[in-house]
Design a protein around this motif. Sequence first.
Motif, mmCIF file in Angstrom:
data_model
loop_
_atom_site.group_PDB
_atom_site.id
_atom_site.type_symbol
_atom_site.label_atom_id
_atom_site.label_comp_id
_atom_site.label_asym_id
_atom_site.label_seq_id
_atom_site.Cartn_x
_atom_site.Cartn_y
_atom_site.Cartn_z
ATOM 1 N N ARG A 279 0.804 -1.219 0.000
ATOM 2 C CA ARG A 279 0.000 0.000 0.000
ATOM 3 C C ARG A 279 0.840 1.274 0.000
ATOM 4 N N TYR A 280 2.137 1.149 0.216
ATOM 5 C CA TYR A 280 2.954 2.355 0.405
ATOM 6 C C TYR A 280 4.098 2.514 -0.586
ATOM 7 N N VAL A 281 4.325 1.514 -1.458
ATOM 8 C CA VAL A 281 5.280 1.732 -2.543
ATOM 9 C C VAL A 281 4.608 2.606 -3.595
ATOM 10 N N HIS A 282 5.417 3.128 -4.526
ATOM 11 C CA HIS A 282 4.843 3.943 -5.602
ATOM 12 C C HIS A 282 5.207 3.315 -6.938
ATOM 13 N N PRO A 283 4.205 3.041 -7.764
ATOM 14 C CA PRO A 283 2.773 3.163 -7.479
ATOM 15 C C PRO A 283 2.309 2.072 -6.511
ATOM 16 N N ARG A 284 1.148 2.310 -5.901
ATOM 17 C CA ARG A 284 0.587 1.311 -4.995
ATOM 18 C C ARG A 284 0.422 0.000 -5.753
ATOM 19 N N LEU A 285 0.784 -1.096 -5.084
ATOM 20 C CA LEU A 285 0.988 -2.361 -5.776
ATOM 21 C C LEU A 285 -0.282 -3.199 -5.917
ATOM 22 N N THR A 286 -0.596 -3.558 -7.141
ATOM 23 C CA THR A 286 -1.605 -4.589 -7.395
ATOM 24 C C THR A 286 -0.975 -5.915 -6.987
ATOM 25 N N THR A 287 -1.725 -6.742 -6.266
ATOM 26 C CA THR A 287 -1.113 -7.929 -5.687
ATOM 27 C C THR A 287 -2.144 -9.028 -5.460
ATOM 28 N N ILE A 288 -1.671 -10.170 -4.998
ATOM 29 C CA ILE A 288 -2.528 -11.297 -4.650
ATOM 30 C C ILE A 288 -2.611 -11.370 -3.131
ATOM 31 N N ARG A 289 -3.828 -11.361 -2.614
ATOM 32 C CA ARG A 289 -3.992 -11.375 -1.160
ATOM 33 C C ARG A 289 -3.779 -12.769 -0.599
ATOM 34 N N TYR A 290 -2.878 -12.845 0.366
ATOM 35 C CA TYR A 290 -2.617 -14.083 1.113
ATOM 36 C C TYR A 290 -3.246 -13.895 2.494
ATOM 37 N N PRO A 291 -4.361 -14.561 2.799
ATOM 38 C CA PRO A 291 -5.082 -14.310 4.057
ATOM 39 C C PRO A 291 -4.411 -14.990 5.254
ATOM 40 N N ILE A 292 -3.144 -14.632 5.511
ATOM 41 C CA ILE A 292 -2.374 -15.343 6.534
ATOM 42 C C ILE A 292 -2.958 -15.162 7.929
ATOM 43 N N GLU A 293 -3.531 -13.994 8.220
ATOM 44 C CA GLU A 293 -4.121 -13.784 9.547
ATOM 45 C C GLU A 293 -5.292 -14.738 9.784
ATOM 46 N N MET A 294 -6.159 -14.836 8.793
ATOM 47 C CA MET A 294 -7.312 -15.731 8.898
ATOM 48 C C MET A 294 -6.862 -17.187 8.986
ATOM 49 N N MET A 295 -5.849 -17.543 8.205
ATOM 50 C CA MET A 295 -5.346 -18.910 8.201
ATOM 51 C C MET A 295 -4.703 -19.265 9.539
ATOM 52 N N ALA A 296 -3.946 -18.323 10.102
ATOM 53 C CA ALA A 296 -3.270 -18.582 11.376
ATOM 54 C C ALA A 296 -4.268 -18.732 12.514
ATOM 55 N N GLU A 297 -5.314 -17.906 12.510
ATOM 56 C CA GLU A 297 -6.358 -18.036 13.531
ATOM 57 C C GLU A 297 -7.020 -19.411 13.422
ATOM 58 N N ARG A 298 -7.309 -19.827 12.203
ATOM 59 C CA ARG A 298 -7.948 -21.133 11.986
ATOM 60 C C ARG A 298 -7.037 -22.252 12.467
ATOM 61 N N ALA A 299 -5.741 -22.128 12.177
ATOM 62 C CA ALA A 299 -4.775 -23.145 12.592
ATOM 63 C C ALA A 299 -4.674 -23.233 14.108
ATOM 64 N N ALA A 300 -4.655 -22.080 14.777
ATOM 65 C CA ALA A 300 -4.535 -22.064 16.239
ATOM 66 C C ALA A 300 -5.761 -22.682 16.895
ATOM 67 N N ARG A 301 -6.933 -22.352 16.392
ATOM 68 C CA ARG A 301 -8.160 -22.921 16.976
ATOM 69 C C ARG A 301 -8.212 -24.435 16.750
ATOM 70 N N LEU A 302 -7.800 -24.874 15.575
ATOM 71 C CA LEU A 302 -7.791 -26.297 15.279
ATOM 72 C C LEU A 302 -6.792 -27.025 16.181
ATOM 73 N N ALA A 303 -5.603 -26.435 16.369
ATOM 74 C CA ALA A 303 -4.579 -27.058 17.204
ATOM 75 C C ALA A 303 -5.065 -27.217 18.637
ATOM 76 N N LEU A 304 -5.743 -26.212 19.167
ATOM 77 C CA LEU A 304 -6.245 -26.272 20.544
ATOM 78 C C LEU A 304 -7.360 -27.311 20.670
ATOM 79 N N LYS A 305 -8.192 -27.411 19.638
ATOM 80 C CA LYS A 305 -9.245 -28.442 19.649
ATOM 81 C C LYS A 305 -8.646 -29.837 19.663
#
Length: 332
Positions: A279-305
């Motif tokens: 979001r802060y390089v110039h020009p602002r970068l078109t990119t592929i979103r990697y939902p690592i936060e969502m994935m990590a939360e899912r992994a942590a909940r699964l591990a605890l279960k």
Amino acid sequence: MATIKDVAREAGVSIATVSRVINHSPKASKASIQSVTQAMAKLGYRPNAAAQALVSQNSNTVGVLVGDVSDPFFGTLVKAVDNVAHEHGKHILIGNGYHRAEEERKAIELLINNRCDALVIHSKGLTDEELIKYANEVKGMVLINRHIPELSERCISLDNRQGAYLATEYLIRHGHRKIACIASSHDIEDARDRVEGYLAALKEHDIDLPKSYIEYGEPNSDGGEVAMTNLLTKSLTITGAVAYNDYMAAGALAVLDENGIVVPDQVSMLGFDDGLIARYVHPRLTTIRYPIEMMAERAARLALKLAKSEPAEDEAIVFTPTLVRRNSVDKI
């Protein structure tokens, strides 16, 4: 330093009673709890965490293995796991593996020896066989950003091939055919999958480019600079480029700017991950979103279960990448 014997003597109870109080045994009476607690406070006694873990078979700790915690990508992963751990009254213990088998092995052994309740493991250096062995030993172990068929129900992954395909196809749909690939030099599944996705998109649209359009570097901004410099040195006609991650893309952007090549007017650029830098390089970068936060939360909940032997999903969890449109791509 006060010992458990000192506490027992001060409280006027047996060592066994002190142990029951420390480990929250239902057999400890209210009177014992009060006297032992007062004695511990008076003597400044702190229970030995390792000894408590041996008794309870856990340490109220969630173990996390990442590549390198100084990388913002892994920082986001760790923060997400930490949030879930805190919800369950637990803390995290972090190990760095640096994508090297020996370092990953040492870190996992440390986490297991510290009796972590659950493990969220990002491993790229160890073999499937070794990770399966660890998973058989630790029922609360979950793999993130990796898929092993024998452990499919304990794997949280992203379709990296599809992500690179999306990025390359986006350039193709904007009229680009001379598309370079700035790839990671690390010999890991992610790097291979993203190159495969790039090649698959070219093939799907009948675009045949020589291997010289693929250049490798370390998966950071320096590596992106080196890769783009090498591409320019080859005097190739390039109208667009897809990078292994946003940092490599940022390095490539810097080299293009230094050489008077305007993005996106002359060369379009796509990254991967949708990290903060995009979001802060110039020009602002078109990119592929990697939902690592969502994935990590899912992994942590699964591990605890799994650590508590609770029922969980019986199939692999594969997340789908999405395109984030900004300002670094233009039509020809």
